[in-house]
Scaffold this motif. Structure first.
Motif, PDB file in Angstrom:
ATOM      1  N   THR A   1     -11.744  10.674   0.808  1.00 30.72           N
ATOM      2  CA  THR A   1     -11.040   9.393   0.844  1.00 30.72           C
ATOM      3  C   THR A   1     -11.033   8.835   2.261  1.00 30.72           C
ATOM      4  OG1 THR A   1      -9.626  10.021  -1.008  1.00 30.72           O
ATOM      5  CG2 THR A   1      -8.837   8.238   0.406  1.00 30.72           C
TER       6      THR A   1
ATOM      7  N   TRP B   1       0.875  -1.170   0.000  1.00 29.23           N
ATOM      8  CA  TRP B   1       0.000   0.000   0.000  1.00 29.23           C
ATOM      9  C   TRP B   1       0.912   1.220   0.000  1.00 29.23           C
ATOM     10  CZ3 TRP B   1      -3.784  -1.523   4.569  1.00 29.23           C
ATOM     11  CH2 TRP B   1      -4.492  -2.674   4.199  1.00 29.23           C
TER      12      TRP B   1
ATOM     13  N   ARG C   1      -8.141  -0.188  -0.409  1.00 29.04           N
ATOM     14  CA  ARG C   1      -9.515  -0.524  -0.802  1.00 29.04           C
ATOM     15  C   ARG C   1      -9.516  -1.674  -1.808  1.00 29.04           C
ATOM     16  NH1 ARG C   1     -13.533   3.136   0.586  1.00 29.04           N
ATOM     17  NH2 ARG C   1     -14.880   1.412  -0.024  1.00 29.04           N
ATOM     18  N   GLY C   2      -8.491  -1.733  -2.650  1.00 29.76           N
ATOM     19  CA  GLY C   2      -8.371  -2.849  -3.577  1.00 29.76           C
ATOM     20  C   GLY C   2      -8.171  -4.175  -2.864  1.00 29.76           C
TER      21      GLY C   2
ATOM     22  N   TRP D   1      -4.419   4.553  -0.098  1.00 25.32           N
ATOM     23  CA  TRP D   1      -5.803   4.257   0.276  1.00 25.32           C
ATOM     24  C   TRP D   1      -6.508   3.472  -0.833  1.00 25.32           C
ATOM     25  CZ3 TRP D   1      -8.041   4.427   4.855  1.00 25.32           C
ATOM     26  CH2 TRP D   1      -7.495   5.228   5.852  1.00 25.32           C
ATOM     27  N   ARG D   2      -6.219   3.807  -2.083  1.00 24.49           N
ATOM     28  CA  ARG D   2      -6.804   3.029  -3.182  1.00 24.49           C
ATOM     29  C   ARG D   2      -6.282   1.595  -3.162  1.00 24.49           C
ATOM     30  NH1 ARG D   2      -6.125   7.903  -6.168  1.00 24.49           N
ATOM     31  NH2 ARG D   2      -4.229   7.124  -7.173  1.00 24.49           N
ATOM     32  N   ASP D   3      -4.976   1.443  -2.871  1.00 22.56           N
ATOM     33  CA  ASP D   3      -4.414   0.094  -2.763  1.00 22.56           C
ATOM     34  C   ASP D   3      -5.127  -0.692  -1.661  1.00 22.56           C
ATOM     35  OD1 ASP D   3      -2.499   0.754  -4.703  1.00 22.56           O
ATOM     36  OD2 ASP D   3      -0.991   1.319  -3.213  1.00 22.56           O
TER      37      ASP D   3
ATOM     38  N   GLU E   1      -2.795   9.007  -1.043  1.00 23.75           N
ATOM     39  CA  GLU E   1      -4.062   8.824  -1.759  1.00 23.75           C
ATOM     40  C   GLU E   1      -4.035   7.505  -2.532  1.00 23.75           C
ATOM     41  OE1 GLU E   1      -7.800  10.091  -2.371  1.00 23.75           O
ATOM     42  OE2 GLU E   1      -6.428  11.687  -1.767  1.00 23.75           O
ATOM     43  N   THR E   2      -2.902   7.226  -3.174  1.00 22.72           N
ATOM     44  CA  THR E   2      -2.756   5.953  -3.883  1.00 22.72           C
ATOM     45  C   THR E   2      -2.789   4.784  -2.910  1.00 22.72           C
ATOM     46  OG1 THR E   2      -1.446   6.988  -5.633  1.00 22.72           O
ATOM     47  CG2 THR E   2      -1.250   4.607  -5.396  1.00 22.72           C
TER      48      THR E   2
END
Length: 240
Positions: free
Chosen positions: A80, A6, A51-52, A47-49, A44-45
């Motif tokens: 986010t 992450w 959530r993935g 957090w996307r990781d 920010e990336t």
């Protein structure tokens, strides 16, 4: 497969994939619980990781005064952060006189774990209850993701039938991951450690973690966790 990539977030691991006879797969299940350091380190990336991976909730083990953004933390959009519910369930009361006297000198060692749940069993019980009540895809974290998170991870894994030596190895992974890192905590002597100090520390502390894991029934009895709570925590890591 256990290490979670992450962005901005080292020392993140899935508690799945560890051998246990209590799961039909022979191992704890992936995607149920992750461990890590302070979530403010996530970009920010990142957090996307997360959530993935399936991140659906966070249980934060820190005291209230430790929570929040610091200088140098990445900037993340409020929406986010608001997308993932957070439960603050501290394992420590740093104003408790007995906790301060006994635990403060050893807070970076698993030597303090038994004292924590002996002195403040209601706090550790509340933490475990919050974890049991949370959805799958749960991140459990403190500041470094090593000591308080290590304590709770040891209880969860031992209760799920993971062998003491494997529980100790998981703790050691976090010691190695956070040695030499300063971004997670304001005061941490391990932030200055190199390989020799880390190896010596693990040799000293791994037996402590193994003893705690081997005596997990006594730990849960002291904490006041009943059979239903233990079963729910065990199912989180082992059930289909």
């Amino acid at each position: 497969m256990r290490d979670l990539v992450w962005d901005g977030y080292r020392n993140a691991r899935d508690l799945g994939g560890l051998p246990t006879s209590l799961s039909a797969t022979g191992a704890t299940r992936f995607g149920r619980v992750a461990r890590g350091p302070r979530r403010e380190l996530l970009t920010e990336t990142g957090w996307r990781d997360a959530r993935g991976w399936g991140l659906a909730a966070v249980v934060d083990l820190r005291c209230a005064h430790e929570v929040g953004v610091r200088d140098g933390d990445p900037v993340v959009a409020p929406e986010t952060l608001d997308a993932v519910p957070v439960v603050n369930a501290p394992t420590e009361d740093q104003d408790d006189p007995e906790f301060r006297e006994i635990c403060f000198p050893i807070l970076d060692s698993p030597e303090y774990w038994r004292h924590n749940w002996r002195i403040l069993p209601h706090l550790v019980l509340a933490t475990l209850t919050a974890i049991a009540d949370a959805p799958h895809g749960l991140l459990v974290h403190c500041s470094a993701g090593r000591d308080r998170t290590g304590m709770i991870s040891a209880l969860l894994l031992s209760n799920a039938g993971v062998a003491p030596a494997v529980v100790a190895a998981d703790y050691a992974e976090s010691v190695r991951a956070m040695a030499g890192v300063t971004a997670h905590a304001q005061h941490d002597r391990q932030a200055a450690w190199g390989t020799e100090e880390v190896d010596s520390w693990i040799a000293t502390t791994a037996p402590i973690v193994e003893d705690v894991a081997a005596d997990v029934d006594a730990a849960f009895a002291t904490i006041g966790a009943d059979a239903d709570l233990r079963s729910r925590l065990r199912d989180r890591l082992t059930a289909r």
